[in-house]
Design an enzyme around this catalytic site. Structure first.
Site, mmCIF file in Angstrom:
data_model
loop_
_atom_site.group_PDB
_atom_site.id
_atom_site.type_symbol
_atom_site.label_atom_id
_atom_site.label_comp_id
_atom_site.label_asym_id
_atom_site.label_seq_id
_atom_site.Cartn_x
_atom_site.Cartn_y
_atom_site.Cartn_z
ATOM 1 C CG HIS D 94 -10.642 11.492 -29.819
ATOM 2 N ND1 HIS D 94 -10.086 12.755 -29.844
ATOM 3 C CD2 HIS D 94 -10.628 11.107 -28.514
ATOM 4 C CE1 HIS D 94 -9.759 13.120 -28.611
ATOM 5 N NE2 HIS D 94 -10.070 12.141 -27.794
ATOM 6 C CG HIS D 96 -5.405 12.090 -26.320
ATOM 7 N ND1 HIS D 96 -5.467 12.540 -25.021
ATOM 8 C CD2 HIS D 96 -6.689 11.892 -26.685
ATOM 9 C CE1 HIS D 96 -6.734 12.586 -24.624
ATOM 10 N NE2 HIS D 96 -7.500 12.190 -25.604
ATOM 11 C CG ASP D 119 -0.895 19.304 -51.120
ATOM 12 O OD1 ASP D 119 -1.250 20.025 -52.061
ATOM 13 O OD2 ASP D 119 0.240 18.804 -51.038
ATOM 14 C CG HIS D 168 -9.823 16.732 -25.473
ATOM 15 N ND1 HIS D 168 -11.130 16.379 -25.233
ATOM 16 C CD2 HIS D 168 -9.178 15.572 -25.704
ATOM 17 C CE1 HIS D 168 -11.254 15.056 -25.286
ATOM 18 N NE2 HIS D 168 -10.082 14.556 -25.566
#
Lengths: 231, 231, 231, 231
Positions: D94, D96, D119, D168
């Site tokens: 995860h 940002h 690709d 998010h």
């Protein structure tokens, strides 16, 4: 001779990464020895950090490996088509550099908007057409080379040392591998400048032709006076 | 004296590259010794990495090389025009820095949109007109200088230390080579900021004049209080 | 105590430059010792490379220098207004960071478009009004502080630790100088993200309030569970 | 086994930061040992510079810490949902990262505009819906995982190794932690390219399907020929 070429190609690949033109392994440089018609090229999918000159793969004009333990770049057939069609070039570069790829993906040629462009590319940087399903099946990478050559049927590969493959990314070339890398960097910078200029003025006209010609000629014409005298 | 000037010009060229304002050899800094009227300038097309202070070329007001083995920058005649017309300047910089060049290519002046701009440029950063074919033929680089000077016929080169040449790129200047480099960096930053602000608000008004003046004066006016007292 | 504060302020200034938030000398960090009401701040116009902790200037609540040989930052009166009005803050940062300044110049608040924003700023990052000519004359820097405080008349400086001064640039703050620097970096990142999101969707709605609140509370609320337990 | 996994997860976290995908502590990588069903993950809110392999936290499938002194990443429940629903994955990331988050904030999927995308991601990079207030209350992080899984009800997590959570930021995954990091970098680059291409052509069509399929298959299909033979 081939050892020398492998070193040159290796150094040019390192330089390509150093200029920030490569993410992961998305890029490759090759060089040709015109007397033996052998091409040295980066191995496929190998990390730029761990690569050495001896990893460069040497192939003949049909793409058969004649030296090297690794597989050559999967784009080798494209490079070979370019060497075949453009007899004056000595090096070829393929990258997915960000700004040039933005134009390739948008299927927009890069118009000549300023002297940075005019200094190095005579006229717009052209875009190819898309490959047909039949062409993809018949040999994707060699057909990528063929549609570049097709696009240059009325263009001069010496004064326009690069192209955008539609929906894909740029190829550039030059007299040797180092020059091809330099053209790759130049193309990336003029793409970034053009994006910004187009955002500032969506109806931007191209640079007046008399200035385009002046800039190209002062660097590349018969009476070029930019840089130092060639020894 | 000239040795000192060559060192200053060399260091300013290195600094220009260190700030990320130069791709390949696209940039040059010069400095003038007003007493002898000699100008030291970067050699043409020479790599920033291998360059030394002794490579700087010294030319007289007519552009004749009086010291140095290399050719001076091909933009030398532009620098000389600026030194001739703007008697208070001691250094000149030319780059193809990305964001300033975007505005130059779009033939858009950079409006004063904020205090970053107002701190250093009093009013918009102007754009020249294009050269005519006749002017290009008559001497491209010196005419580039002449149209800059023409653009400043009603502007003050001291409070507006830079310009965008239409379809080309920026020139900046300052009291000495280092100041001219600083103005080149400042111009690049205000160009980038302006591009973003214009994208956020295409009808953006300029900074109110009383704030523009305040910022310029607190840094450059007779009662400037920014920075440390000059020793 | 003041020695410790000077070190903290010095380190925070270095960190600000390390994060790429500062061009030339365009930025300053201060910190306050609430017991003595003394503020340590960066000297005006001094280079980040050559600066040491002992160069930090200490001023009293009226801006009078009580320690240090250099002039304090010209923005000192702004910092002092903020310390006066926001009793819980311990550090203040001013930069001309590129993306936050783009919004400041466009006089656009930064709407809360995502969790990156919601994690750190509760609600939009507000923009001040412009100063009037009278206010500029009466004391530009202290009035800059006053219009920030005015903008916060119905806002909470603890949950909104920063502001955009119209036509100028951001100020941020925090519990100490290091936190204020962190908020300056966060503001720059959310400004860059917001610019891109707005370009992708000019009519972009703000993040739903229940998600905004959740993110802010999990980091800063009474039952915050992000990060490690405070020792 | 767990020691080995912790090292792998640690190295992948370091790599994530080295690629410039992380600001402050906004990012985390985990890896799973499918035999013991234990997951190693970055500790919450810990600085990338000071972190060591022994700081990695090991949790069981219910999120209970079974090894490590620090709190696991607050996003751990999201990672666990993904491991539960996608049995072939071995690592989750995860971030940002800026450009992927721009699309997530704009609630726009990333269309497949070119071969760089094709690709690595087969089809567009999807966006989830927003969480409802009830879901946020019922367990924000685990519900974030559940809406990702919901979004993949008709998608294949092996050929689409990443997602944008609306408002998010991105999550990516792969066969192991290092592959998941690579997919995070790839996602960021294709997001940046797509933003530019969309700006150049707001009505840009997706890459023709026969080229999308060719590129994905030559890298990932049963007859893949990109890269070197697996030993």
């Amino acid at each position: 001779m081939i050892e020398q070429l492998k070193k040159e190609v290796f150094r040019a690949n390192v330089e390509l990464a150093r200029h920030g033109l490569v993410t992961l392994t998305w890029g490759n440089v090759s060089g040709i020895d015109r007397s033996s018609r052998l091409v040295a090229i980066k191995p496929s999918g190998v990390d730029y950090q761990s690569m050495t000159a001896s990893d460069m793969v040497v192939v003949d004009p049909d793409g058969k490996v004649v030296e090297g333990k690794l597989r050559p770049s999967s784009d080798t057939p494209t490079h070979l088509e370019l060497y075949r069609a453009f007899p004056s070039i000595g090096g070829v570069v393929h990258t997915h550099s960000l700004y040039a790829s933005m134009f390739a993906q948008a299927c927009r040629e890069i118009p000549c908007l300023g002297t940075t462009h005019a200094d190095h590319f005579n006229g717009p940087v052209p875009v190819t057409r898309f490959l047909t399903p039949e062409e993809v099946d018949a040999g994707y990478e060699s057909w990528t080379g063929k549609i570049i050559v097709e696009r240059f049927s009325d263009l001069n590969s010496t004064v326009t040392p690069g192209v955008l493959v539609a929906g894909h990314a740029p190829f550039t070339w030059g007299g040797n591998p180092a020059d091809a890398v330099e053209n790759s960097l130049i193309l990336e910078r003029i793409a970034q400048m053009a994006l910004g200029s187009i955002q500032l003025n969506p109806d931007i006209p191209v640079l007046p032709m008399h200035i385009q010609q002046k800039h190209y000629q002062r660097k590349h014409g018969p009476d070029a006076y930019y840089g130092q005298k060639k020894p």
